[in-house]
Design an enzyme around this catalytic site. Structure first.
Site, PDB file in Angstrom:
ATOM      1  N   ASN A 108     -24.337 -45.659  -3.525  1.00  0.00           N
ATOM      2  CA  ASN A 108     -23.428 -46.107  -2.447  1.00  0.00           C
ATOM      3  C   ASN A 108     -23.456 -45.216  -1.212  1.00  0.00           C
ATOM      4  OD1 ASN A 108     -22.539 -48.300  -4.028  1.00  0.00           O
ATOM      5  ND2 ASN A 108     -21.237 -46.874  -5.181  1.00  0.00           N
TER       6      ASN A 108
ATOM      7  N   LYS B  17     -32.790 -25.063  -7.683  1.00  0.00           N
ATOM      8  CA  LYS B  17     -33.829 -26.003  -8.119  1.00  0.00           C
ATOM      9  C   LYS B  17     -35.205 -25.328  -8.200  1.00  0.00           C
ATOM     10  CE  LYS B  17     -30.918 -29.116  -8.957  1.00  0.00           C
ATOM     11  NZ  LYS B  17     -30.588 -29.365 -10.365  1.00  0.00           N
TER      12      LYS B  17
HETATM   13  N1  LIG Z   1     -28.148 -37.635  -8.141  1.00  0.00           N
HETATM   14  C1  LIG Z   1     -29.302 -37.398  -7.544  1.00  0.00           C
HETATM   15  O1  LIG Z   1     -29.712 -38.123  -6.627  1.00  0.00           O
HETATM   16  C2  LIG Z   1     -30.165 -36.256  -8.005  1.00  0.00           C
HETATM   17  C3  LIG Z   1     -31.450 -36.109  -7.465  1.00  0.00           C
HETATM   18  C4  LIG Z   1     -32.236 -35.045  -7.890  1.00  0.00           C
HETATM   19  C5  LIG Z   1     -31.765 -34.165  -8.837  1.00  0.00           C
HETATM   20  N2  LIG Z   1     -30.507 -34.330  -9.322  1.00  0.00           N
HETATM   21  C6  LIG Z   1     -30.038 -33.371 -10.322  1.00  0.00           C
HETATM   22  O2  LIG Z   1     -29.672 -34.080 -11.480  1.00  0.00           O
HETATM   23  C7  LIG Z   1     -28.603 -33.407 -12.140  1.00  0.00           C
HETATM   24  C8  LIG Z   1     -27.436 -34.364 -12.350  1.00  0.00           C
HETATM   25  O3  LIG Z   1     -27.002 -34.831 -11.090  1.00  0.00           O
HETATM   26  P1  LIG Z   1     -25.846 -35.905 -10.941  1.00  0.00           P
HETATM   27  O4  LIG Z   1     -26.082 -36.601  -9.672  1.00  0.00           O
HETATM   28  O5  LIG Z   1     -25.715 -36.667 -12.204  1.00  0.00           O
HETATM   29  O6  LIG Z   1     -24.583 -34.942 -10.739  1.00  0.00           O
HETATM   30  P2  LIG Z   1     -23.090 -35.148 -11.277  1.00  0.00           P
HETATM   31  O7  LIG Z   1     -22.244 -34.257 -10.413  1.00  0.00           O
HETATM   32  O8  LIG Z   1     -22.747 -36.600 -11.352  1.00  0.00           O
HETATM   33  O9  LIG Z   1     -23.153 -34.564 -12.758  1.00  0.00           O
HETATM   34  C9  LIG Z   1     -23.148 -33.200 -13.044  1.00  0.00           C
HETATM   35  C10 LIG Z   1     -22.312 -33.005 -14.290  1.00  0.00           C
HETATM   36  O10 LIG Z   1     -22.314 -31.597 -14.618  1.00  0.00           O
HETATM   37  C11 LIG Z   1     -21.027 -31.276 -15.100  1.00  0.00           C
HETATM   38  N3  LIG Z   1     -20.768 -29.836 -14.980  1.00  0.00           N
HETATM   39  C12 LIG Z   1     -20.479 -29.137 -13.857  1.00  0.00           C
HETATM   40  N4  LIG Z   1     -20.233 -27.853 -14.159  1.00  0.00           N
HETATM   41  C13 LIG Z   1     -20.375 -27.728 -15.504  1.00  0.00           C
HETATM   42  C14 LIG Z   1     -20.236 -26.632 -16.404  1.00  0.00           C
HETATM   43  N5  LIG Z   1     -19.883 -25.415 -15.987  1.00  0.00           N
HETATM   44  N6  LIG Z   1     -20.467 -26.865 -17.721  1.00  0.00           N
HETATM   45  C15 LIG Z   1     -20.804 -28.110 -18.175  1.00  0.00           C
HETATM   46  N7  LIG Z   1     -20.935 -29.183 -17.363  1.00  0.00           N
HETATM   47  C16 LIG Z   1     -20.718 -28.986 -16.037  1.00  0.00           C
HETATM   48  C17 LIG Z   1     -20.088 -32.093 -14.219  1.00  0.00           C
HETATM   49  O11 LIG Z   1     -18.794 -32.232 -14.806  1.00  0.00           O
HETATM   50  C18 LIG Z   1     -20.836 -33.417 -14.110  1.00  0.00           C
HETATM   51  O12 LIG Z   1     -20.455 -34.342 -15.102  1.00  0.00           O
HETATM   52  C19 LIG Z   1     -28.258 -32.207 -11.266  1.00  0.00           C
HETATM   53  O13 LIG Z   1     -28.924 -31.068 -11.740  1.00  0.00           O
HETATM   54  C20 LIG Z   1     -28.785 -32.623  -9.911  1.00  0.00           C
HETATM   55  O14 LIG Z   1     -29.073 -31.523  -9.084  1.00  0.00           O
HETATM   56  C21 LIG Z   1     -29.698 -35.349  -8.936  1.00  0.00           C
END
Ligand SMILES: NC(=O)c1ccc[n+]([C@@H]2O[C@H](COP(=O)([O-])OP(=O)(O)OC[C@H]3O[C@@H](n4cnc5c(N)ncnc54)[C@H](O)[C@@H]3O)[C@@H](O)[C@H]2O)c1
Length: 276
Positions: free
Chosen positions: A223, A191
């Site tokens: 959740n 990050k």
């Molecule tokens: N969910 C949160 O609370 C939160 C908070 C801050 C930042 N983020 C950031 O937001 C982004 C999305 O998070 P999220 O919670 O939706 O995660 P998630 O795990 O639901 O989604 C990530 C997606 O990336 C895909 N992926 C993984 N490896 C891959 C690859 N090699 N090629 C293509 N796609 C690939 C996965 O299949 C998945 O659909 C991330 O970068 C995460 O760090 C999330």
């Protein structure tokens, strides 16, 4: 142009990596609502199919869902050809959102999430998606944007791209220190690294009409246990996690002319967590 018109993404073509995941789907929805055509890159075939059906039903919009592993440059290049065949143009928006959400076995003899035990293969795997994948997609699609003199690259960082994780959040009663799960080192490095990539690209192609910014959202409620929510609320001035749809407007702002003079910046949106 009215201020509201500046948020419009009509005539825009956007890629969202990891667009079939929890937040990625929200970014896709935001882009569609603002008028863009959207392409999703993801490795999860079922989720890709479900996401495509969801947007067809909800907005009568046919998202181009492509199974692309963003760590593989050949796959990205093949996808680029498919995109051009389908739309007769290259995307002017790229959202680098994909990440690996690592699952570590709980209560095993050696806790692999901990820095003392962190495996170099796990490090390489996560870095390959979170950083290398973002660099490869930026290189391939950013170069086309620079040729067209129009483009926006948005890197999805995190509040943990700006502050360190508070490991007390993940502590479980009854476990010794060496058994406790932690937020892995890769998360911080990826990050923070994405914010570095943002500044690099923002200056590299600024004279070619390509802007690059980072978005640093706080944790979204999904959740989680009451215990976790109560603990994290103590670290957030607004005393709550984000709602799932709460980042959509910011994504449209960052991907549209509404942010036309913003470049190389990181937009924190975390209920104030990173200022405490
Ligand atoms: N969910 C949160 O609370 C939160 C908070 C801050 C930042 N983020 C950031 O937001 C982004 C999305 O998070 P999220 O919670 O939706 O995660 P998630 O795990 O639901 O989604 C990530 C997606 O990336 C895909 N992926 C993984 N490896 C891959 C690859 N090699 N090629 C293509 N796609 C690939 C996965 O299949 C998945 O659909 C991330 O970068 C995460 O760090 C999330």
């Amino acid at each position: 142009m009215s201020v509201i018109e500046k948020f419009s993404l009509k005539d825009s073509l956007a890629i969202v990596t990891g667009g079939a995941g929890l937040l990625g789907k929200q970014h896709v929805e935001a882009l569609i609502e603002a008028g863009a055509d959207v392409i999703i890159f993801d490795i999860n075939e079922n989720a890709l199919e479900e996401t495509k059906k969801y947007f067809l039903k909800k907005y009568n919009t046919d998202v181009l869902s492509l199974k692309v592993d963003i760590t593989n440059e050949d796959e990205i290049l093949k996808a680029k050809e498919k995109i051009f065949k389908h739309f007769s143009k290259f995307p002017n928006i790229l959202i680098n959102n994909a990440a690996i959400d690592p699952k570590f076995e709980k209560n095993s003899a050696v806790n692999k999430s901990r820095l003392e035990n962190f495996d170099a293969r796990q490090w390489n795997l996560e870095i390959s998606v979170g950083l290398t994948g973002a660099m490869l997609c930026s290189k391939i699609f950013g170069a086309e944007m620079a040729k067209n003199k129009r483009g926006i690259i948005l890197n999805i960082a995190s509040d943990l791209g700006v502050i360190a994780p508070d490991q007390r959040l993940y502590k479980q009663d009854g476990l010794k220190d060496e058994e406790q799960n932690v937020k892995p080192v890769t998360y911080s490095v990826i990050k923070h690294g994405l914010i570095g990539l943002t500044k690099y690209i923002a200056t590299y192609w600024a004279d070619k009409g390509v802007r690059c910014n980072a978005f640093a959202p706080g944790g979204v409620f999904n959740n989680h246990s009451d215990e976790f929510v109560n603990k994290i609320a103590q670290l957030i001035p607004m005393k709550r996690m984000a709602n799932l749809d709460e980042y959509k407007a910011s994504v449209v702002f960052l991907c549209s002319d509404a942010s036309s003079y913003m470049n190389g910046a990181t937009l924190n949106m975390d209920g104030g967590r990173s200022v405490w």
